[in-house]
Motif scaffolding. Structure first.
Motif, PDB file in Angstrom:
ATOM      1  N   PHE A  33     -43.495  47.698 -91.280  1.00  7.19           N
ATOM      2  CA  PHE A  33     -43.336  47.615 -89.829  1.00  7.19           C
ATOM      3  C   PHE A  33     -44.615  47.993 -89.084  1.00  7.19           C
ATOM      4  CE2 PHE A  33     -38.736  47.592 -90.711  1.00  7.19           C
ATOM      5  CZ  PHE A  33     -38.406  46.479 -89.947  1.00  7.19           C
ATOM      6  N   ASN A  34     -45.569  48.620 -89.769  1.00  6.66           N
ATOM      7  CA  ASN A  34     -46.853  48.958 -89.156  1.00  6.66           C
ATOM      8  C   ASN A  34     -47.931  47.915 -89.443  1.00  6.66           C
ATOM      9  OD1 ASN A  34     -46.064  51.447 -87.950  1.00  6.66           O
ATOM     10  ND2 ASN A  34     -46.083  52.371 -89.981  1.00  6.66           N
ATOM     11  N   LEU A  35     -47.573  46.865 -90.166  1.00  7.15           N
ATOM     12  CA  LEU A  35     -48.528  45.810 -90.503  1.00  7.15           C
ATOM     13  C   LEU A  35     -48.282  44.581 -89.639  1.00  7.15           C
ATOM     14  CD1 LEU A  35     -48.356  46.058 -94.404  1.00  7.15           C
ATOM     15  CD2 LEU A  35     -50.113  47.014 -92.894  1.00  7.15           C
ATOM     16  N   GLU A  36     -49.240  43.662 -89.683  1.00  5.15           N
ATOM     17  CA  GLU A  36     -49.105  42.415 -88.943  1.00  5.15           C
ATOM     18  C   GLU A  36     -49.514  41.254 -89.829  1.00  5.15           C
ATOM     19  OE1 GLU A  36     -51.256  42.539 -85.273  1.00  5.15           O
ATOM     20  OE2 GLU A  36     -50.241  44.353 -84.582  1.00  5.15           O
ATOM     21  N   GLY A  37     -49.068  40.071 -89.449  1.00  5.92           N
ATOM     22  CA  GLY A  37     -49.492  38.839 -90.099  1.00  5.92           C
ATOM     23  C   GLY A  37     -49.117  38.754 -91.565  1.00  5.92           C
ATOM     24  N   SER A  38     -50.053  38.199 -92.349  1.00  9.87           N
ATOM     25  CA  SER A  38     -49.766  37.949 -93.764  1.00  9.87           C
ATOM     26  C   SER A  38     -49.547  39.240 -94.549  1.00  9.87           C
ATOM     27  CB  SER A  38     -50.880  37.120 -94.399  1.00  9.87           C
ATOM     28  OG  SER A  38     -52.097  37.832 -94.381  1.00  9.87           O
ATOM     29  N   ASN A  39     -50.200  40.332 -94.154  1.00 13.29           N
ATOM     30  CA  ASN A  39     -49.973  41.610 -94.842  1.00 13.29           C
ATOM     31  C   ASN A  39     -48.530  42.082 -94.663  1.00 13.29           C
ATOM     32  OD1 ASN A  39     -52.572  41.885 -95.850  1.00 13.29           O
ATOM     33  ND2 ASN A  39     -53.302  42.939 -94.031  1.00 13.29           N
ATOM     34  N   ARG A  40     -47.995  41.859 -93.475  1.00 15.98           N
ATOM     35  CA  ARG A  40     -46.592  42.227 -93.208  1.00 15.98           C
ATOM     36  C   ARG A  40     -45.651  41.376 -94.058  1.00 15.98           C
ATOM     37  NH1 ARG A  40     -43.914  44.012 -87.819  1.00 15.98           N
ATOM     38  NH2 ARG A  40     -41.729  43.601 -88.239  1.00 15.98           N
ATOM     39  N   HIS A  41     -45.921  40.068 -94.113  1.00 17.28           N
ATOM     40  CA  HIS A  41     -45.080  39.177 -94.916  1.00 17.28           C
ATOM     41  C   HIS A  41     -45.150  39.550 -96.400  1.00 17.28           C
ATOM     42  CE1 HIS A  41     -44.135  36.623 -91.554  1.00 17.28           C
ATOM     43  NE2 HIS A  41     -45.427  36.470 -91.285  1.00 17.28           N
ATOM     44  N   PHE A  42     -46.341  39.897 -96.863  1.00 19.92           N
ATOM     45  CA  PHE A  42     -46.522  40.311 -98.249  1.00 19.92           C
ATOM     46  C   PHE A  42     -45.706  41.573 -98.538  1.00 19.92           C
ATOM     47  CE2 PHE A  42     -48.653  42.556-101.685  1.00 19.92           C
ATOM     48  CZ  PHE A  42     -48.846  41.552-102.617  1.00 19.92           C
ATOM     49  N   ALA A  43     -45.797  42.561 -97.649  1.00 16.63           N
ATOM     50  CA  ALA A  43     -45.074  43.821 -97.841  1.00 16.63           C
ATOM     51  C   ALA A  43     -43.565  43.584 -97.861  1.00 16.63           C
ATOM     52  CB  ALA A  43     -45.449  44.825 -96.754  1.00 16.63           C
ATOM     53  N   PHE A  44     -43.073  42.714 -96.964  1.00 13.33           N
ATOM     54  CA  PHE A  44     -41.643  42.432 -96.956  1.00 13.33           C
ATOM     55  C   PHE A  44     -41.214  41.661 -98.206  1.00 13.33           C
ATOM     56  CE2 PHE A  44     -41.512  43.142 -92.195  1.00 13.33           C
ATOM     57  CZ  PHE A  44     -40.688  44.264 -92.282  1.00 13.33           C
ATOM     58  N   GLY A  45     -42.098  40.830 -98.745  1.00 18.94           N
ATOM     59  CA  GLY A  45     -41.800  40.149-100.005  1.00 18.94           C
ATOM     60  C   GLY A  45     -41.644  41.137-101.147  1.00 18.94           C
ATOM     61  N   VAL A  46     -42.539  42.101-101.219  1.00 15.95           N
ATOM     62  CA  VAL A  46     -42.449  43.143-102.246  1.00 15.95           C
ATOM     63  C   VAL A  46     -41.188  43.984-102.022  1.00 15.95           C
ATOM     64  CG1 VAL A  46     -43.554  45.204-103.204  1.00 15.95           C
ATOM     65  CG2 VAL A  46     -44.942  43.204-102.607  1.00 15.95           C
ATOM     66  N   GLN A  47     -40.886  44.274-100.764  1.00 20.21           N
ATOM     67  CA  GLN A  47     -39.678  45.043-100.459  1.00 20.21           C
ATOM     68  C   GLN A  47     -38.436  44.294-100.944  1.00 20.21           C
ATOM     69  OE1 GLN A  47     -38.468  45.376 -96.391  1.00 20.21           O
ATOM     70  NE2 GLN A  47     -37.298  47.244 -96.765  1.00 20.21           N
TER      71      GLN A  47
END
Length: 68
Positions: A33-47
């Motif tokens: 939730f503290n990330l933006e863009g592709s890094n956020r999408h990547f983190a949610f994919g790992v989650q």
């Protein structure tokens, strides 16, 4: 550095795995939730992979032979 005690039964190991995955899920969610863009999408994919693993661990815990 780390090891699992040989005397730990399947129920204990699975319970600890489930709790560890739940903690990782919560930490990654806060981070995402503290990330933006592709890094956020990547983190949610790992989650999502962590959540799926948590579901599998919980299902295994449901079917393991309970301790006497």
């Amino acid at each position: 550095m780390f090891s699992v005690v040989q005397s730990a039964d399947a129920e204990c190991v699975l319970a600890n795995l489930s709790e560890t995955l739940a903690s990782a899920n919560a930490m990654l969610s806060d981070l995402a939730f503290n990330l933006e863009g592709s890094n956020r999408h990547f983190a949610f994919g790992v989650q999502q992979m962590i959540e799926l693993s948590e579901l599998l661990a919980n299902r295994a815990l449901d079917i393991v032979e309970p301790r006497q």
